[in-house]
Design an enzyme around this catalytic site. Structure first.
Site, PDB file in Angstrom:
ATOM      1  N   CYS A  51      -6.271  -1.613   7.163  1.00 21.15           N
ATOM      2  CA  CYS A  51      -5.073  -1.915   7.958  1.00 21.15           C
ATOM      3  C   CYS A  51      -5.483  -1.984   9.441  1.00 21.15           C
ATOM      4  O   CYS A  51      -6.088  -1.044   9.948  1.00 21.15           O
ATOM      5  CB  CYS A  51      -3.999  -0.852   7.752  1.00 21.15           C
ATOM      6  SG  CYS A  51      -2.536  -1.232   8.746  1.00 21.15           S
TER       7      CYS A  51
ATOM      8  N   GLY B  35      -1.615 -15.882   7.491  1.00 23.30           N
ATOM      9  CA  GLY B  35      -1.121 -17.256   7.402  1.00 23.30           C
ATOM     10  C   GLY B  35      -2.182 -18.287   7.745  1.00 23.30           C
ATOM     11  O   GLY B  35      -3.378 -17.961   7.843  1.00 23.30           O
TER      12      GLY B  35
ATOM     13  N   SER C  73       0.827  -1.210   0.000  1.00 25.15           N
ATOM     14  CA  SER C  73       0.000   0.000   0.000  1.00 25.15           C
ATOM     15  C   SER C  73       0.858   1.256   0.000  1.00 25.15           C
ATOM     16  O   SER C  73       1.827   1.373   0.753  1.00 25.15           O
ATOM     17  CB  SER C  73      -0.909   0.012   1.228  1.00 25.15           C
ATOM     18  OG  SER C  73      -1.760  -1.100   1.189  1.00 25.15           O
TER      19      SER C  73
ATOM     20  N   MET D  71       3.895  -3.411  10.306  1.00 23.06           N
ATOM     21  CA  MET D  71       4.888  -2.688   9.516  1.00 23.06           C
ATOM     22  C   MET D  71       4.679  -1.181   9.662  1.00 23.06           C
ATOM     23  O   MET D  71       5.630  -0.401   9.650  1.00 23.06           O
ATOM     24  CB  MET D  71       4.760  -3.047   8.026  1.00 23.06           C
ATOM     25  CG  MET D  71       4.735  -4.535   7.709  1.00 23.06           C
ATOM     26  SD  MET D  71       6.317  -5.293   7.893  1.00 23.06           S
ATOM     27  CE  MET D  71       7.175  -4.557   6.535  1.00 23.06           C
ATOM     28  N   GLY D  72       3.399  -0.790   9.743  1.00 22.86           N
ATOM     29  CA  GLY D  72       3.105   0.641   9.882  1.00 22.86           C
ATOM     30  C   GLY D  72       3.156   1.406   8.575  1.00 22.86           C
ATOM     31  O   GLY D  72       3.553   2.567   8.542  1.00 22.86           O
ATOM     32  N   LEU D  73       2.753   0.723   7.490  1.00 22.10           N
ATOM     33  CA  LEU D  73       2.628   1.364   6.179  1.00 22.10           C
ATOM     34  C   LEU D  73       3.904   2.037   5.681  1.00 22.10           C
ATOM     35  O   LEU D  73       3.867   3.175   5.195  1.00 22.10           O
ATOM     36  CB  LEU D  73       1.488   2.407   6.218  1.00 22.10           C
ATOM     37  CG  LEU D  73       0.075   1.843   6.207  1.00 22.10           C
ATOM     38  CD1 LEU D  73      -0.908   2.877   6.720  1.00 22.10           C
ATOM     39  CD2 LEU D  73      -0.320   1.422   4.807  1.00 22.10           C
TER      40      LEU D  73
HETATM   41  O1  RRO Z   1       1.802  -1.897   6.763  1.00 25.49           O
HETATM   42  C1  RRO Z   1       1.191  -2.586   7.606  1.00 25.49           C
HETATM   43  O2  RRO Z   1       1.513  -2.637   8.808  1.00 25.49           O
HETATM   44  C2  RRO Z   1      -0.005  -3.385   7.235  1.00 25.49           C
HETATM   45  C3  RRO Z   1      -0.982  -2.961   6.360  1.00 25.49           C
HETATM   46 BR1  RRO Z   1      -0.877  -1.397   5.410  1.00 25.49          BR
HETATM   47  C4  RRO Z   1      -2.147  -3.755   6.144  1.00 25.49           C
HETATM   48  O3  RRO Z   1      -3.072  -3.424   5.395  1.00 25.49           O
HETATM   49  N1  RRO Z   1      -2.240  -4.917   6.829  1.00 25.49           N
HETATM   50  C5  RRO Z   1      -1.272  -5.332   7.666  1.00 25.49           C
HETATM   51  O4  RRO Z   1      -1.402  -6.415   8.266  1.00 25.49           O
HETATM   52  N2  RRO Z   1      -0.152  -4.567   7.861  1.00 25.49           N
END
Ligand code: RRO
Length: 306
Positions: free
Chosen positions: A131, A218, A48, A73-75
């Site tokens: 997210c 998973g 994204s 991950m925090g986008l």
């Molecule tokens: O980047 C993320 O932390 C993240 C996103 Br954008 C999402 O849509 N789903 C996810 O599990 N992690």
């Protein structure tokens, strides 16, 4: 054995087979997309991307658990202006559709991102409104029927490419929200994003992820995702793309039987590598032939028979 069993048109996208790279797995580079395409994927969904670059959360951002991965991950992303160059570059070499996943904080942002991605050459959009651990873009947009409808309508108004909406399982009724997206003009739905989760370390007594909480993907989420696809198929008429724990042709078949027209694969790539796509499509093709179906459409939603 012919691959013709597997070709399809999904919401206007021509796919050689019903498997796609799920958003969020693997970065933003043309080389990675190429390796996934060579591995046999029918389409690629990017990680994204938003309007501005974002560095994401502090490490650790991914933890392996016995039943899958928990991520926050925090986008992290380079921002659309930078990423648009990569979309252009990828489009010169990729032979499969490239679907740009975008996230924003308002309907105007989603629309601007959609326009920029399509101008750069994206074949379709996946609106990430789900997210599980970034406030506003995930929880507020994807869980509010009014805001969700406005986001989809505005994106549809500015682009003439298919608009797919990725839904969250962390809601009371995913089918109601899927219906809202469909009524607003969405061409297809992806179900599901990750399930809210966390991991705690007994030794330190602390959450392991830098963000403390995250989303589970998973094998553990497969039954949750199947149920979401099943419920959506009962209520919504647009195509559904199943996502959550697909690692084998049998998993893919289960999603198609639940009502998905295609499946996305993410976490399984960590263990299997890009060849997971061709392994799954080969198995799916053999299954369809053995069962006497002439194409994938023949089994979509079949488990709904009474
Ligand atoms: O980047 C993320 O932390 C993240 C996103 Br954008 C999402 O849509 N789903 C996810 O599990 N992690």
């Amino acid at each position: 054995m012919s691959q013709d069993y597997l070709g399809m048109n999904l919401a206007g996208l021509k796919l050689a087979n019903p498997t796609m790279l799920a958003s969020g797995i693997l970065g933003y580079s043309t080389e990675t997309f190429e390796s996934i395409s060579e591995g046999g994927a029918g389409a690629i969904v990017t990680k994204s991307v938003g309007l501005k670059p974002r560095s994401g959360y502090v490490n650790p951002t991914v933890v392996q658990v016995s039943c899958g991965l928990v991520n926050a991950m925090g986008l992290p992303n380079p921002g659309m202006d930078e990423f648009a160059h990569e979309i252009r570059r990828a489009k010169t070499v990729l032979k499969v559709p490239l679907i740009a996943s975008v996230y924003g904080y308002s309907e105007d942002e989603y629309a601007l991102l959609a326009e920029k991605a399509v101008n750069a050459g994206a074949d379709a959009l996946e609106l990430n409104v789900s997210c599980p651990h970034v406030k506003q873009t995930g929880s507020e947009i994807g869980q509010s029927p009014e805001i969700l409808a406005a986001v989809v309508k505005k994106a549809k108004a500015v682009v003439d490419k298919p608009v797919i909406v990725k839904l969250s399982p962390n809601v009371t009724s995913i089918a109601d929200l899927g219906e809202v997206a469909a009524r607003a003009g969405a061409d297809a739905l992806t179900a599901i994003n990750t399930v809210k989760a966390m991991v705690i370390d007994a030794e330190t007594g602390m959450p392991i992820l830098g963000n403390r909480v995250g989303g589970l993907s998973g094998p553990a989420v497969k039954p949750v995702a199947l149920r979401c696809v099943y419920d959506l198929f009962e209520q919504v008429k647009i195509p559904i793309i199943g996502c959550g724990g697909v690692a084998s042709w049998r998993d893919a078949v289960e999603f198609l039987l639940a009502g998905a027209s295609a499946v996305q694969i993410g976490t399984a790539i960590a263990a299997e590598g890009p060849k997971v796509f061709s392994t799954i499509t080969r198995g799916l093709s053999v299954y369809l032939r053995k069962k006497g179906f002439k194409d994938v459409n023949g089994i979509v939603g079949l488990s709904h028979r009474r």
